[in-house]
Design an enzyme around this catalytic site. Structure first.
Site, PDB file in Angstrom:
ATOM      1  N   SER A 113      -3.164  -7.731   2.961  1.00 25.62           N
ATOM      2  CA  SER A 113      -3.362  -7.781   4.356  1.00 25.62           C
ATOM      3  C   SER A 113      -3.911  -9.031   4.929  1.00 25.62           C
ATOM      4  CB  SER A 113      -4.570  -6.694   4.467  1.00 25.62           C
ATOM      5  OG  SER A 113      -4.090  -5.417   4.156  1.00 25.62           O
ATOM      6  N   ARG A 169      -2.020  -5.961  -8.175  1.00 26.23           N
ATOM      7  CA  ARG A 169      -0.852  -6.760  -7.998  1.00 26.23           C
ATOM      8  C   ARG A 169      -0.957  -7.928  -9.254  1.00 26.23           C
ATOM      9  NH1 ARG A 169      -3.077  -7.775  -2.140  1.00 26.23           N
ATOM     10  NH2 ARG A 169      -4.839  -8.110  -3.647  1.00 26.23           N
ATOM     11  N   HIS A 190       0.662  -1.334  -0.013  1.00 32.98           N
ATOM     12  CA  HIS A 190       0.044  -0.064   0.102  1.00 32.98           C
ATOM     13  C   HIS A 190       0.849   1.192  -0.104  1.00 32.98           C
ATOM     14  CE1 HIS A 190      -3.382  -2.757   2.255  1.00 32.98           C
ATOM     15  NE2 HIS A 190      -3.632  -2.363   1.099  1.00 32.98           N
ATOM     16  N   LYS A 243     -17.779  -5.004   8.935  1.00 39.15           N
ATOM     17  CA  LYS A 243     -16.692  -5.877   8.777  1.00 39.15           C
ATOM     18  C   LYS A 243     -15.871  -5.977   9.924  1.00 39.15           C
ATOM     19  CE  LYS A 243     -13.289  -6.630   5.119  1.00 39.15           C
ATOM     20  NZ  LYS A 243     -12.874  -5.934   3.952  1.00 39.15           N
TER      21      LYS A 243
HETATM   22  O1  PNS Z   1      -8.964  -2.470   0.685  1.00 38.03           O
HETATM   23  P1  PNS Z   1     -10.153  -3.063  -0.166  1.00 38.03           P
HETATM   24  O2  PNS Z   1     -11.233  -3.705   0.974  1.00 38.03           O
HETATM   25  O3  PNS Z   1     -10.149  -3.606  -1.142  1.00 38.03           O
HETATM   26  O4  PNS Z   1     -11.032  -1.713  -0.493  1.00 38.03           O
HETATM   27  C1  PNS Z   1     -12.521  -1.686  -1.088  1.00 38.03           C
HETATM   28  C2  PNS Z   1     -13.089  -0.384  -1.131  1.00 38.03           C
HETATM   29  C3  PNS Z   1     -13.198   0.272   0.170  1.00 38.03           C
HETATM   30  C4  PNS Z   1     -12.334   0.454  -2.233  1.00 38.03           C
HETATM   31  C5  PNS Z   1     -14.406  -0.681  -1.544  1.00 38.03           C
HETATM   32  O5  PNS Z   1     -15.179  -1.617  -0.844  1.00 38.03           O
HETATM   33  C6  PNS Z   1     -15.402   0.703  -1.586  1.00 38.03           C
HETATM   34  O6  PNS Z   1     -15.135   1.638  -2.432  1.00 38.03           O
HETATM   35  N1  PNS Z   1     -16.428   0.875  -0.771  1.00 38.03           N
HETATM   36  C7  PNS Z   1     -17.048   1.940  -0.725  1.00 38.03           C
HETATM   37  C8  PNS Z   1     -18.822   1.786  -0.996  1.00 38.03           C
HETATM   38  C9  PNS Z   1     -18.963   1.908  -2.594  1.00 38.03           C
HETATM   39  O7  PNS Z   1     -18.612   2.939  -3.083  1.00 38.03           O
HETATM   40  N2  PNS Z   1     -19.300   0.515  -3.055  1.00 38.03           N
HETATM   41  C10 PNS Z   1     -19.500   0.604  -4.543  1.00 38.03           C
HETATM   42  C11 PNS Z   1     -18.042   0.651  -5.369  1.00 38.03           C
HETATM   43  S1  PNS Z   1     -18.450  -0.294  -6.840  1.00 38.03           S
END
Ligand code: PNS
Length: 175
Positions: free
Chosen positions: A129, A91, A18, A42
Protein backbone atom coordinates in the site's frame (compact mmCIF):
# COMPACT_ATOMS: atom_id res chain seq x y z
CA UNK A 1 -15.51 -28.02 13.15
CA UNK A 2 -15.82 -24.87 11.09
CA UNK A 3 -12.70 -22.72 11.00
CA UNK A 4 -13.09 -18.98 11.06
CA UNK A 5 -10.09 -16.83 10.14
CA UNK A 6 -9.39 -13.14 10.62
CA UNK A 7 -7.31 -11.31 8.04
CA UNK A 8 -6.27 -8.04 9.75
CA UNK A 9 -4.58 -4.99 8.30
CA UNK A 10 -4.63 -1.29 7.60
CA UNK A 11 -5.67 -1.72 3.94
CA UNK A 12 -4.83 1.90 3.12
CA UNK A 13 -5.57 1.16 0.35
CA UNK A 14 -6.36 -2.47 -0.40
CA UNK A 15 -4.15 -3.83 -3.18
CA UNK A 16 -4.60 -6.76 -5.53
CA UNK A 17 -2.03 -8.53 -3.34
CA UNK A 18 -4.40 -8.27 -0.36
CA UNK A 19 -7.27 -9.53 -2.53
CA UNK A 20 -5.15 -12.45 -3.65
CA UNK A 21 -4.61 -13.43 0.00
CA UNK A 22 -8.32 -13.02 0.77
CA UNK A 23 -9.16 -15.30 -2.16
CA UNK A 24 -6.68 -17.94 -1.03
CA UNK A 25 -7.95 -17.70 2.55
CA UNK A 26 -11.55 -18.05 1.44
CA UNK A 27 -10.67 -21.33 -0.25
CA UNK A 28 -8.92 -22.67 2.83
CA UNK A 29 -11.18 -21.55 5.69
CA UNK A 30 -14.91 -21.78 6.23
CA UNK A 31 -15.16 -18.05 6.83
CA UNK A 32 -12.78 -15.13 6.54
CA UNK A 33 -13.31 -11.80 8.27
CA UNK A 34 -11.24 -9.02 6.77
CA UNK A 35 -10.64 -6.78 9.79
CA UNK A 36 -9.53 -3.18 9.26
CA UNK A 37 -7.63 -1.63 12.15
CA UNK A 38 -9.24 1.51 13.59
CA UNK A 39 -6.24 3.62 14.41
CA UNK A 40 -7.01 7.32 14.84
CA UNK A 41 -3.33 8.04 15.53
CA UNK A 42 -2.16 6.90 12.12
CA UNK A 43 -2.97 9.35 9.35
CA UNK A 44 -4.58 7.36 6.56
CA UNK A 45 -5.16 8.35 2.95
CA UNK A 46 -8.58 6.70 2.97
CA UNK A 47 -10.81 7.04 6.00
CA UNK A 48 -12.09 3.95 7.73
CA UNK A 49 -15.53 4.03 6.14
CA UNK A 50 -14.04 4.40 2.65
CA UNK A 51 -11.71 1.46 3.25
CA UNK A 52 -14.59 -0.63 4.54
CA UNK A 53 -16.73 0.18 1.49
CA UNK A 54 -13.88 -0.41 -0.98
CA UNK A 55 -13.07 -3.78 0.59
CA UNK A 56 -16.70 -4.78 0.71
CA UNK A 57 -17.06 -4.02 -2.98
CA UNK A 58 -13.82 -5.78 -3.89
CA UNK A 59 -14.22 -8.90 -1.73
CA UNK A 60 -17.98 -9.04 -1.23
CA UNK A 61 -18.46 -11.46 -4.13
CA UNK A 62 -16.73 -14.19 -2.12
CA UNK A 63 -19.66 -15.61 -0.22
CA UNK A 64 -17.70 -16.64 2.89
CA UNK A 65 -15.85 -13.31 3.26
CA UNK A 66 -17.05 -10.38 5.36
CA UNK A 67 -15.49 -7.04 6.25
CA UNK A 68 -15.32 -5.50 9.71
CA UNK A 69 -13.29 -2.98 11.70
CA UNK A 70 -11.58 -3.40 15.05
CA UNK A 71 -9.50 -1.63 17.63
CA UNK A 72 -7.52 -2.82 20.63
CA UNK A 73 -5.69 -6.09 20.61
CA UNK A 74 -6.12 -8.26 17.57
CA UNK A 75 -6.30 -11.46 19.64
CA UNK A 76 -9.12 -9.99 21.75
CA UNK A 77 -11.03 -9.18 18.59
CA UNK A 78 -10.37 -12.65 17.12
CA UNK A 79 -11.55 -14.29 20.34
CA UNK A 80 -14.72 -12.17 20.42
CA UNK A 81 -15.49 -13.26 16.86
CA UNK A 82 -14.74 -16.92 17.59
CA UNK A 83 -11.78 -17.01 15.19
CA UNK A 84 -8.93 -19.44 15.83
CA UNK A 85 -6.78 -18.32 12.91
CA UNK A 86 -5.08 -15.06 11.99
CA UNK A 87 -4.08 -14.86 8.33
CA UNK A 88 -1.16 -12.72 7.25
CA UNK A 89 0.44 -12.38 3.84
CA UNK A 90 4.18 -12.94 3.48
CA UNK A 91 5.72 -11.36 0.41
CA UNK A 92 9.44 -11.55 0.95
CA UNK A 93 12.08 -12.16 3.53
CA UNK A 94 11.86 -8.50 4.51
CA UNK A 95 8.34 -9.11 5.88
CA UNK A 96 9.46 -12.00 7.96
CA UNK A 97 10.97 -10.36 11.02
CA UNK A 98 8.03 -8.10 11.76
CA UNK A 99 5.51 -10.84 11.05
CA UNK A 100 7.43 -13.36 13.15
CA UNK A 101 7.47 -10.97 16.12
CA UNK A 102 3.78 -10.24 15.76
CA UNK A 103 2.83 -13.90 15.42
CA UNK A 104 4.81 -14.91 18.51
CA UNK A 105 3.49 -12.00 20.58
CA UNK A 106 -0.05 -12.87 19.54
CA UNK A 107 0.60 -16.50 20.48
CA UNK A 108 1.87 -15.39 23.88
CA UNK A 109 -1.28 -13.33 24.36
CA UNK A 110 -3.53 -16.19 23.29
CA UNK A 111 -2.05 -19.61 22.61
CA UNK A 112 -5.35 -20.82 21.19
CA UNK A 113 -5.09 -18.56 18.15
CA UNK A 114 -2.75 -19.64 15.38
CA UNK A 115 -1.19 -17.34 12.78
CA UNK A 116 -1.15 -18.76 9.27
CA UNK A 117 1.06 -17.13 6.62
CA UNK A 118 0.07 -17.20 3.00
CA UNK A 119 2.09 -16.12 0.01
CA UNK A 120 0.44 -14.01 -2.65
CA UNK A 121 0.99 -14.68 -6.34
CA UNK A 122 4.60 -13.82 -7.22
CA UNK A 123 3.31 -11.05 -9.47
CA UNK A 124 2.35 -9.16 -6.29
CA UNK A 125 5.41 -10.01 -4.23
CA UNK A 126 6.79 -6.46 -4.45
CA UNK A 127 3.45 -4.72 -3.96
CA UNK A 128 2.55 -2.69 -0.88
CA UNK A 129 0.00 0.00 0.00
CA UNK A 130 2.87 2.34 0.83
CA UNK A 131 4.45 1.98 -2.62
CA UNK A 132 1.09 2.35 -4.33
CA UNK A 133 0.55 5.70 -2.59
CA UNK A 134 4.05 6.87 -3.41
CA UNK A 135 3.81 5.94 -7.10
CA UNK A 136 0.45 7.70 -7.42
CA UNK A 137 1.69 10.78 -5.58
CA UNK A 138 4.56 11.07 -8.05
CA UNK A 139 2.33 10.65 -11.06
CA UNK A 140 2.92 6.96 -11.93
CA UNK A 141 0.34 4.35 -12.87
CA UNK A 142 -0.86 1.62 -10.53
CA UNK A 143 -3.22 0.02 -13.05
CA UNK A 144 -3.49 -3.71 -12.42
CA UNK A 145 -2.09 -3.39 -8.91
CA UNK A 146 -5.21 -2.17 -7.11
CA UNK A 147 -8.95 -2.58 -7.77
CA UNK A 148 -10.23 -0.07 -10.36
CA UNK A 149 -12.28 1.64 -7.69
CA UNK A 150 -9.12 2.37 -5.71
CA UNK A 151 -7.23 3.46 -8.82
CA UNK A 152 -9.94 5.99 -9.64
CA UNK A 153 -10.07 7.39 -6.12
CA UNK A 154 -6.28 7.57 -5.87
CA UNK A 155 -6.16 9.43 -9.17
CA UNK A 156 -8.57 12.11 -7.99
CA UNK A 157 -6.73 12.49 -4.70
CA UNK A 158 -3.29 12.75 -6.30
CA UNK A 159 -4.63 15.23 -8.83
CA UNK A 160 -5.86 17.44 -6.00
CA UNK A 161 -2.75 17.22 -3.88
CA UNK A 162 -0.15 17.52 -6.63
CA UNK A 163 1.25 21.02 -6.76
CA UNK A 164 1.01 22.81 -10.10
CA UNK A 165 4.26 23.00 -12.06
CA UNK A 166 6.27 26.20 -11.62
CA UNK A 167 5.20 28.95 -13.98
CA UNK A 168 8.12 28.81 -16.40
CA UNK A 169 7.70 25.04 -16.85
CA UNK A 170 4.02 25.26 -17.68
CA UNK A 171 3.13 24.92 -21.37
CA UNK A 172 2.77 28.28 -23.05
CA UNK A 173 -0.66 28.72 -24.51
CA UNK A 174 -0.72 29.75 -28.13
CA UNK A 175 -2.17 33.26 -28.46
O1 PNS B 1 -1.50 -3.91 7.37
P1 PNS B 1 -0.66 -3.74 8.59
O2 PNS B 1 -0.57 -2.27 8.96
O3 PNS B 1 0.68 -4.41 8.46
O4 PNS B 1 -1.44 -4.48 9.80
C1 PNS B 1 -0.93 -4.48 11.10
C2 PNS B 1 -1.96 -5.03 12.10
C3 PNS B 1 -3.27 -4.28 12.01
C4 PNS B 1 -2.19 -6.49 11.83
C5 PNS B 1 -1.32 -4.87 13.52
O5 PNS B 1 -0.89 -3.56 13.70
C6 PNS B 1 -2.28 -5.24 14.64
O6 PNS B 1 -2.62 -6.38 14.83
N1 PNS B 1 -2.74 -4.22 15.40
C7 PNS B 1 -3.68 -4.41 16.48
C8 PNS B 1 -3.04 -4.16 17.85
C9 PNS B 1 -2.36 -5.40 18.37
O7 PNS B 1 -2.96 -6.44 18.56
N2 PNS B 1 -1.04 -5.27 18.60
C10 PNS B 1 -0.22 -6.35 19.04
C11 PNS B 1 0.23 -7.18 17.86
S1 PNS B 1 1.54 -8.21 18.29
Amino acid sequence: MKVLAVYPGSFDPVTNGHLDIIRRGSRLFDRVIVAILRNPEKKAMFNLEERRRILQRAAGKMSNVSVDTFDGLLVDYARRRGARVIVRGLRALSDFEYEFQMALMNRRLDAGIETVFMMPSESYSYLSSRLVKEVVRLGGSVAGLVPQDVERRLGTRAGKSRRPAPRKLRKQRKP
